[in-house]
Design a protein around this motif. Structure first.
Motif, PDB file in Angstrom:
ATOM      1  N   ALA A 183       0.810  -1.230   0.000  1.00 57.71           N
ATOM      2  CA  ALA A 183       0.000   0.000   0.000  1.00 57.71           C
ATOM      3  C   ALA A 183       0.836   1.269   0.000  1.00 57.71           C
ATOM      4  CB  ALA A 183      -0.927   0.004   1.215  1.00 57.71           C
ATOM      5  N   TRP A 184       2.066   1.196   0.507  1.00 56.50           N
ATOM      6  CA  TRP A 184       2.900   2.397   0.633  1.00 56.50           C
ATOM      7  C   TRP A 184       4.369   2.037   0.530  1.00 56.50           C
ATOM      8  CZ3 TRP A 184       6.903   4.287   3.477  1.00 56.50           C
ATOM      9  CH2 TRP A 184       7.143   5.678   3.407  1.00 56.50           C
ATOM     10  N   ARG A 185       5.129   2.870  -0.190  1.00 59.58           N
ATOM     11  CA  ARG A 185       6.572   2.671  -0.305  1.00 59.58           C
ATOM     12  C   ARG A 185       7.292   4.010  -0.162  1.00 59.58           C
ATOM     13  NH1 ARG A 185       7.379  -1.577  -5.379  1.00 59.58           N
ATOM     14  NH2 ARG A 185       5.452  -2.769  -5.025  1.00 59.58           N
ATOM     15  N   PRO A 186       8.517   3.984   0.404  1.00 65.45           N
ATOM     16  CA  PRO A 186       9.323   5.200   0.442  1.00 65.45           C
ATOM     17  C   PRO A 186       9.943   5.458  -0.935  1.00 65.45           C
ATOM     18  CG  PRO A 186      10.580   3.383   1.324  1.00 65.45           C
ATOM     19  CD  PRO A 186       9.200   2.845   1.019  1.00 65.45           C
ATOM     20  N   ARG A 187      10.770   6.481  -1.029  1.00 68.12           N
ATOM     21  CA  ARG A 187      11.479   6.771  -2.286  1.00 68.12           C
ATOM     22  C   ARG A 187      12.313   5.552  -2.699  1.00 68.12           C
ATOM     23  NH1 ARG A 187      16.939   8.370  -0.821  1.00 68.12           N
ATOM     24  NH2 ARG A 187      17.099   8.406   1.452  1.00 68.12           N
ATOM     25  N   GLY A 189      15.343   5.195  -3.542  1.00 69.88           N
ATOM     26  CA  GLY A 189      16.664   5.073  -2.942  1.00 69.88           C
ATOM     27  C   GLY A 189      16.669   4.459  -1.558  1.00 69.88           C
ATOM     28  N   TYR A 190      15.512   4.366  -0.928  1.00 65.95           N
ATOM     29  CA  TYR A 190      15.442   3.782   0.417  1.00 65.95           C
ATOM     30  C   TYR A 190      14.661   2.467   0.434  1.00 65.95           C
ATOM     31  CZ  TYR A 190      15.282   3.603   5.499  1.00 65.95           C
ATOM     32  OH  TYR A 190      15.432   3.211   6.807  1.00 65.95           O
ATOM     33  N   GLN A 191      14.187   2.008  -0.706  1.00 64.46           N
ATOM     34  CA  GLN A 191      13.330   0.826  -0.699  1.00 64.46           C
ATOM     35  C   GLN A 191      14.066  -0.449  -0.310  1.00 64.46           C
ATOM     36  OE1 GLN A 191      10.742   0.419  -4.115  1.00 64.46           O
ATOM     37  NE2 GLN A 191      10.051   2.538  -3.942  1.00 64.46           N
ATOM     38  N   CYS A 192      15.327  -0.591  -0.680  1.00 59.81           N
ATOM     39  CA  CYS A 192      16.087  -1.769  -0.258  1.00 59.81           C
ATOM     40  C   CYS A 192      16.206  -1.809   1.261  1.00 59.81           C
ATOM     41  CB  CYS A 192      17.468  -1.760  -0.898  1.00 59.81           C
ATOM     42  SG  CYS A 192      18.600  -3.012  -0.227  1.00 59.81           S
ATOM     43  N   ALA A 193      16.628  -0.683   1.858  1.00 60.12           N
ATOM     44  CA  ALA A 193      16.788  -0.623   3.312  1.00 60.12           C
ATOM     45  C   ALA A 193      15.458  -0.815   4.021  1.00 60.12           C
ATOM     46  CB  ALA A 193      17.411   0.713   3.713  1.00 60.12           C
ATOM     47  N   TYR A 194      14.406  -0.219   3.460  1.00 59.09           N
ATOM     48  CA  TYR A 194      13.073  -0.328   4.064  1.00 59.09           C
ATOM     49  C   TYR A 194      12.589  -1.770   4.048  1.00 59.09           C
ATOM     50  CZ  TYR A 194       8.087   0.693   4.805  1.00 59.09           C
ATOM     51  OH  TYR A 194       6.805   0.738   5.295  1.00 59.09           O
ATOM     52  N   ALA A 195      12.695  -2.443   2.897  1.00 52.98           N
ATOM     53  CA  ALA A 195      12.255  -3.832   2.793  1.00 52.98           C
ATOM     54  C   ALA A 195      13.071  -4.730   3.700  1.00 52.98           C
ATOM     55  CB  ALA A 195      12.354  -4.303   1.342  1.00 52.98           C
ATOM     56  N   THR A 196      14.378  -4.491   3.765  1.00 50.25           N
ATOM     57  CA  THR A 196      15.242  -5.309   4.615  1.00 50.25           C
ATOM     58  C   THR A 196      14.859  -5.158   6.084  1.00 50.25           C
ATOM     59  OG1 THR A 196      17.067  -5.146   3.035  1.00 50.25           O
ATOM     60  CG2 THR A 196      17.636  -5.734   5.300  1.00 50.25           C
ATOM     61  N   ARG A 197      14.608  -3.915   6.493  1.00 52.86           N
ATOM     62  CA  ARG A 197      14.206  -3.694   7.884  1.00 52.86           C
ATOM     63  C   ARG A 197      12.855  -4.353   8.167  1.00 52.86           C
ATOM     64  NH1 ARG A 197      15.660   0.025  11.895  1.00 52.86           N
ATOM     65  NH2 ARG A 197      17.019   1.153  10.447  1.00 52.86           N
ATOM     66  N   TRP A 198      11.896  -4.187   7.259  1.00 50.61           N
ATOM     67  CA  TRP A 198      10.563  -4.781   7.435  1.00 50.61           C
ATOM     68  C   TRP A 198      10.684  -6.304   7.601  1.00 50.61           C
ATOM     69  CZ3 TRP A 198       5.608  -2.311   6.995  1.00 50.61           C
ATOM     70  CH2 TRP A 198       4.508  -3.202   6.951  1.00 50.61           C
ATOM     71  N   ILE A 199      11.440  -6.941   6.717  1.00 42.80           N
ATOM     72  CA  ILE A 199      11.593  -8.403   6.742  1.00 42.80           C
ATOM     73  C   ILE A 199      12.299  -8.835   8.022  1.00 42.80           C
ATOM     74  CG2 ILE A 199      12.733 -10.352   5.615  1.00 42.80           C
ATOM     75  CD1 ILE A 199      12.364  -8.682   2.952  1.00 42.80           C
ATOM     76  N   THR A 200      13.339  -8.094   8.424  1.00 46.41           N
ATOM     77  CA  THR A 200      14.088  -8.450   9.627  1.00 46.41           C
ATOM     78  C   THR A 200      13.203  -8.389  10.870  1.00 46.41           C
ATOM     79  OG1 THR A 200      16.154  -7.626   8.659  1.00 46.41           O
ATOM     80  CG2 THR A 200      16.089  -7.856  11.053  1.00 46.41           C
ATOM     81  N   VAL A 201      12.407  -7.335  10.974  1.00 45.27           N
ATOM     82  CA  VAL A 201      11.521  -7.186  12.129  1.00 45.27           C
ATOM     83  C   VAL A 201      10.456  -8.282  12.136  1.00 45.27           C
ATOM     84  CG1 VAL A 201       9.762  -5.707  13.181  1.00 45.27           C
ATOM     85  CG2 VAL A 201      11.925  -4.720  12.397  1.00 45.27           C
ATOM     86  N   LYS A 202       9.838  -8.532  11.000  1.00 48.82           N
ATOM     87  CA  LYS A 202       8.805  -9.570  10.956  1.00 48.82           C
ATOM     88  C   LYS A 202       9.388 -10.947  11.255  1.00 48.82           C
ATOM     89  CE  LYS A 202       4.638  -7.997   8.943  1.00 48.82           C
ATOM     90  NZ  LYS A 202       3.452  -8.425   8.190  1.00 48.82           N
TER      91      LYS A 202
END
Length: 224
Positions: A183-187, A189-202
């Motif tokens: 539903a929502w994504r950052p810019r 340039g930050y999508q790799c870091a964002y996805a990695t953080r999301w996956i790590t937390v989950k």
């Protein structure tokens, strides 16, 4: 707002004024890097699949009050995150009670947009609301992915986990709200870091992921 972001001192802030903070395009500082993950694509494949449903009724209070001092350093998580994520040497702090780094002013780079945010008085409600602490994996998303079965202490731990918290631009955080990556994504340039953080937390909390969420995360990992 990432499932419960608030203004200064852990209290909901009033609506911001029409005067925006100083913003300058720049790149994200190292402090916004995700928790380490050797192989996020492998971790993504191991996330427990769930249906796209919303079990029960989510209440922010189920995750405890905002914000707690879970590490006992005298400062709540908001001040800890503001100090951690500030542009180096830019934060101005003061002693408040047991807290030795009550953050009063400084500069931050919003990881979601790449803009530099500068505030001169974070005790002013409009400025406090203009920089918020985001739960990367929102609390309502966690609730729908398995946290509805957790104990109160487990939910409180999750809500205050520094690896799931970022200092971000307030309006951008409002647009993110409780959206998942489908539903929502950052810019970009930050999508790799964002996805990695999301996956790590989950992965850390054994939270499930639905098919559209997994597909969006795979697309974001392509930017790694």
């Amino acid at each position: 707002m990432g499932g419960g972001s608030v203004g200064a001192g852990g209290r909901p802030s009033t609506a911001p004024s029409t005067t925006p903070p100083s913003t300058t395009p720049t790149t994200a500082p190292p402090s916004t890097a995700p928790p380490s993950s050797a192989a996020p694509a492998d971790a993504l494949a191991r996330l427990r699949p769930i249906a796209r449903t919303r079990p029960g009724t989510y209440e922010r209070s189920a995750f405890g009050s905002s914000w707690a001092d879970v590490d006992g350093n005298g400062c709540n998580q908001r001040d800890d995150v503001l100090l951690r994520d500030a542009v180096p040497a830019s934060a101005r702090t003061a002693q408040q009670g047991r807290c030795d780094h009550d953050v009063l002013a400084g500069s931050w780079v919003d990881p979601y947009t790449g803009r530099r945010l500068t505030f001169t008085d974070l005790k002013a409600p409009d400025q406090a609301q203009a920089i918020q602490i985001d739960h990367v994996v929102p609390l309502s998303e966690a609730w729908a992915s398995g946290a509805d079965r957790w104990s109160e202490e487990q939910r409180r731990t999750f809500a205050n986990d520094l690896d799931n918290l970022l200092a971000v631009d307030g309006p951008t955080n409002a647009s993110k709200s409780d959206g998942d990556p489908a539903a929502w994504r950052p810019r970009k340039g930050y999508q790799c870091a964002y996805a990695t953080r999301w996956i790590t937390v989950k992965s850390r909390y054994d939270l499930g992921a639905d098919a559209s969420e997994v597909a969006a995360l795979r697309q974001m990992l392509d930017y790694c």
